[in-house]
Design a protein around this motif. Structure first.
Motif, mmCIF file in Angstrom:
data_model
loop_
_atom_site.group_PDB
_atom_site.id
_atom_site.type_symbol
_atom_site.label_atom_id
_atom_site.label_comp_id
_atom_site.label_asym_id
_atom_site.label_seq_id
_atom_site.Cartn_x
_atom_site.Cartn_y
_atom_site.Cartn_z
ATOM 1 N N ALA A 194 -56.114 68.891 2.567
ATOM 2 C CA ALA A 194 -55.964 69.276 3.976
ATOM 3 C C ALA A 194 -55.439 70.700 4.100
ATOM 4 O O ALA A 194 -55.966 71.494 4.906
ATOM 5 C CB ALA A 194 -55.007 68.289 4.664
ATOM 6 N N GLY A 195 -54.416 71.014 3.329
ATOM 7 C CA GLY A 195 -53.850 72.372 3.422
ATOM 8 C C GLY A 195 -54.828 73.432 2.990
ATOM 9 O O GLY A 195 -54.974 74.482 3.649
ATOM 10 N N SER B 254 -46.148 59.599 6.962
ATOM 11 C CA SER B 254 -46.103 61.046 7.194
ATOM 12 C C SER B 254 -47.492 61.670 7.325
ATOM 13 O O SER B 254 -47.603 62.889 7.411
ATOM 14 C CB SER B 254 -45.356 61.728 6.048
ATOM 15 N N PHE B 255 -48.538 60.822 7.351
ATOM 16 C CA PHE B 255 -49.899 61.383 7.347
ATOM 17 C C PHE B 255 -50.132 62.305 8.547
ATOM 18 O O PHE B 255 -50.502 63.480 8.395
ATOM 19 C CB PHE B 255 -50.908 60.237 7.338
ATOM 20 N N ALA C 181 -48.172 69.658 10.924
ATOM 21 C CA ALA C 181 -47.411 70.769 10.350
ATOM 22 C C ALA C 181 -48.351 71.833 9.780
ATOM 23 O O ALA C 181 -48.111 73.045 9.926
ATOM 24 C CB ALA C 181 -46.471 70.246 9.258
ATOM 25 N N LEU C 182 -49.434 71.395 9.127
ATOM 26 C CA LEU C 182 -50.397 72.353 8.565
ATOM 27 C C LEU C 182 -51.103 73.119 9.672
ATOM 28 O O LEU C 182 -51.350 74.328 9.556
ATOM 29 C CB LEU C 182 -51.416 71.610 7.696
ATOM 30 N N LEU C 183 -51.437 72.397 10.755
ATOM 31 C CA LEU C 183 -52.088 73.080 11.881
ATOM 32 C C LEU C 183 -51.167 74.158 12.466
ATOM 33 O O LEU C 183 -51.604 75.280 12.775
ATOM 34 C CB LEU C 183 -52.465 72.062 12.965
ATOM 35 N N ARG C 184 -49.902 73.813 12.625
ATOM 36 C CA ARG C 184 -48.957 74.816 13.161
ATOM 37 C C ARG C 184 -48.782 75.960 12.181
ATOM 38 O O ARG C 184 -48.705 77.131 12.585
ATOM 39 C CB ARG C 184 -47.607 74.141 13.426
#
Length: 738
Positions: A553-554, A586-587, A593-596
């Motif tokens: 994802a990251g 935490s999914f 968090a990655l989007l931000r």
């Protein structure tokens, strides 16, 4: 004057007086006829009288001295008495008292301060007591003064005419007696009310006293027990050696304590904890035995239950891993000694987790109980069935005549598990996978046999489940290979050795790249490029999918933003997520968090899930997907048509795309069934307001058919294989120029 006559008269007079005195004195030395005048004069009666008076006076003095001594002795005794003595005169005034009375009753006043006083002015006893003493109505009574218990005895003193002239009362200190009585009463209450049974016997062990608890424990009444001996309670569970040791302990140490099995009146065997002590008199002679009995039936039952739970599974009541391992090791020892052979079956239920997750753990527990019941009906009594945990069972088949017996039993178990389970008005189909190992062929120790049976079972799982497999060395090699691959994948994730490849998703109507799917690739230094279908299932099984998914994802989001900076970004980038990721707490937060972090809109990210993931827990799944949707994240169902999804879920979940599985696309337009299924999926999606993406498009004919039936988006080798990031950038730049 007639002097002779007068003289004679005088003599007569004196003689008469002497006779009187002598009579009084009683010491007439002579008979009267022998007492002539001369003799009388010689006798010196005056001297005799004088001597007599002297003797009388001496006697009186001696008597008075003796009386004084006696009086002092009486006073000393009077004061030394361990009792209070008080004498009252006829007016009720104190005439005398001793030292103990002054201490107990008169506040240690001096004797002179007490004598002549009335009781009410000096005595500390109650006025009621004083009045009764004074009036003579109280002759014997007990009362308490300053914490001291006194017993009073009153009596009257009479004169010769039986007139009451004085009253004397004596007080005895009975405090110690009272304390002893109180203690005895307390002991009696303890004896009667204690929860432990107490029995007192004589030296010949005949019951003298028993309390209620002893009667309750044994079931006999006091009347039935008294006079009997403990032999009436013997259960026959102990031999003579046991009782001899008991008697020896009592004789040598004076006591015995231990557990014993006696028999109650109703015939029950009662486990008792006995404590027996001997009692001796002052001469050292044995007089009694005191036995304290505790009924430990509940304790024994609890110990039995705890012992059972320590070695058995509380749900199915089958032996647990601990007991099974002990029996397996025992079987190995016996088989090695007797050159025997035995089998081991490792059983794992198929799809049990799906049932547990979808129907609840209570339903799953009930199913496990039914499975255990069926297994019990298939094996011999000498065989051992155990539950190792979860849905894993093992069967130990001892003393096999031929190796084929293990396979025969495995076949029976598979057939039995294929039969439906009827639970709570529901019919369930489970099935099972069984791995078989034989001693000594497949191993000679417990660890190896279990490991190999487990390996064989997983071979069945990998081969489609619902069957059995006998262990062979090649299975062990495969298991070793799996472990090696797992360790390598763990290191690859830690060292970020994996790569992302990107496959474009094409919009047929607009003939443009609308999206891109990020796909993880593992370039191994020795193995080359490891196929995803090898390491992704392994990552899910080992939970390595969590760090791997987070990395994918990251990396995908970061690459998307780099493309956007280059002016070549499509509308969104799609990543795949497994059930392990989706249901991890935490999914969603990790994605947000990655989007931000990369300042990327949620609508630019799509999460692809398979149908079976959605079915595991629809409510939890809906909660996670709605959170993603609230942040604009798109949702797609991957490999649609191959799972078991309910069409009703399509209305409940926030889904954007249905990705038609490549198995339906591969044979179109030649296969009429695939064409019909594909067209049906596209039509259904359209009616539900969803878009469809056809995967695995490899030919122009496939593209034309899909465009004809209304499929908007396609993906496959016909357009591009998964590309590197730079390769996708080149593809994107030149796509419109083909």
């Amino acid at each position: 004057m007639d002097y002779p006559a007068e003289y004679f008269k005088a003599i007569q007079y004196i003689r008469a007086k002497v006779d009187q005195m002598l009579t009084l004195i009683g010491t007439l030395p002579l008979r009267p006829e022998e007492l002539d005048d001369k003799t009388l004069i010689d006798l010196d009666p005056i001297g005799i009288v004088t001597e007599s008076f002297r003797q009388v006076l001496d006697h009186l003095n001696d008597t008075n001295r003796a009386l004084d001594v006696a009086k002092q002795e009486i006073r000393a005794i009077f004061d030394a008495m361990d009792a209070a003595v008080v004498v009252l005169d006829e007016d009720g005034r104190i005439d005398d008292c001793n030292r103990q009375a002054r201490e107990w009753l008169f506040h240690n006043r001096e004797h002179d301060e007490i004598v002549g006083q009335t009781l009410d002015t000096v005595c500390v006893c109650s006025s009621h007591m004083q009045a009764n003493l004074t009036s003579g109505q109280l002759h014997e009574h007990e009362f308490q003064v300053a914490g001291r218990h006194l017993q009073i005895v009153a009596s009257d003193i009479h004169d010769a005419q039986r007139n009451k002239i004085k009253k004397v009362f004596i007080c005895f200190d009975i405090t110690r007696q009272k304390n002893i009585e109180a203690s005895l009463q307390l002991y009696a209450k303890v004896f009667a009310n204690t929860a432990e049974g107490i029995a007192i016997t004589d030296a010949e062990t005949r019951y003298l006293e028993v309390n209620d608890a002893f009667c309750r424990i044994t079931g006999y009444s006091e009347t039935e027990l008294l006079g009997q001996t403990p032999k009436m309670l013997q259960s026959g569970r102990h031999d003579e050696e046991f009782y001899a040791a008991l008697r020896h302990s009592l004789a040598t140490t004076g006591q015995w304590q231990g557990e014993i099995l006696d028999r109650a009146k109703d015939g029950r065997i009662i486990p008792l904890l006995l404590s027996i002590n001997t009692v001796y008199d002052a001469d050292g002679n044995l007089t009694n035995y005191i036995t304290i009995v505790t009924d430990i039936t509940s304790l024994k039952e609890t110990q039995t239950r705890l012992d059972f739970l320590a070695h058995h599974d509380p749900l199915t009541e089958l032996p647990n891993r601990l007991l099974f391992t002990a029996r397996l090791e025992h079987a190995i020892e016996r088989a090695a000694r007797d050159h025997d052979l035995f089998g081991l079956l490792f059983i794992d239920l198929d799809r049990f987790k799906t049932i547990n997750d979808s129907l609840g753990h209570q339903f799953g527990d009930r199913l496990l109980i039914e499975v255990a019941r069926r297994l019990r009906g298939l094996v011999r009594r000498a065989d051992t069935i155990a539950r190792l945990g979860g849905d894993e069972f093992v069967v130990l088949l001892e003393r096999l005549n031929i190796p084929g017996e293990a396979t025969t039993l495995a076949h029976k178990i598979v057939s039995a598990m294929r039969q439906p389970f009827h639970l709570h008005d529901s019919e369930l189909h489970v099935g099972c996978s069984i791995g078989i190992t034989l001693y000594p062929e497949d191993g000679t120790d417990a660890v190896t046999l279990l490991k190999n049976a487990d390996t064989a079972m997983y071979r069945v799982k990998d081969s489609g489940r619902d069957g059995y497999c006998k262990f062979s060395p090649d299975l062990s090699e495969a298991a070793d290979e799996k472990l090696t691959l797992e360790n390598a994948l763990r290191l690859a994730i830690r060292d970020q050795q994996l790569l992302l490849h990107y496959q474009p998703i094409i919009d047929l109507r607009q003939q443009r790249i609308i999206a891109v799917e990020a796909l993880a690739r593992w370039p191994h230094a020795e193995r080359g490029m490891v196929p995803p279908d090898q390491f992704i299932p392994l990552a899910e099984e080992t939970k390595l999918i969590l760090p791997l998914g987070a990395w994918v994802a990251g990396e995908a989001i970061a690459q998307f933003m780099r493309w956007r900076a280059q002016g070549i970004a499509p509308e969104y980038i799609s990543i795949n997520a497994s059930g392990v990721q989706l249901f991890h707490p935490s999914f969603a937060d990790t994605l947000f968090a990655l989007l931000r972090e990369h300042q990327m809109e949620g609508r630019c990210l799509q999460v692809e899930l398979t149908e079976n993931v959605l079915l595991r827990d629809i409510n939890s799944c809906r909660h996670v997907l709605e959170r993603l949707r609230d942040h604009g994240v798109r949702i797609a169902i991957d490999d649609f048509g191959t799972g078991y999804s309910s069409l009703a879920y399509l209305k409940q979940l926030p889904i954007d795309d249905l990705k038609i599985d490549r198995s339906f696309v591969r044979d179109i337009p030649g296969d009429a069934n695939d064409c019909a299924i594909t067209e049906a999926i596209i039509g259904m999606a359209r009616n539900l307001g969803l878009e469809t993406v056809a995967e695995g498009v490899e030919t122009l004919e496939q593209e034309k058919f899909l465009a004809h039936v209304g499929c908007n988006k396609v993906q496959g080798y016909h357009y591009a294989r998964p590309l590197t990031a730079s390769g996708f950038a080149d593809f994107h730049r030149h796509f419109g120029k083909r």
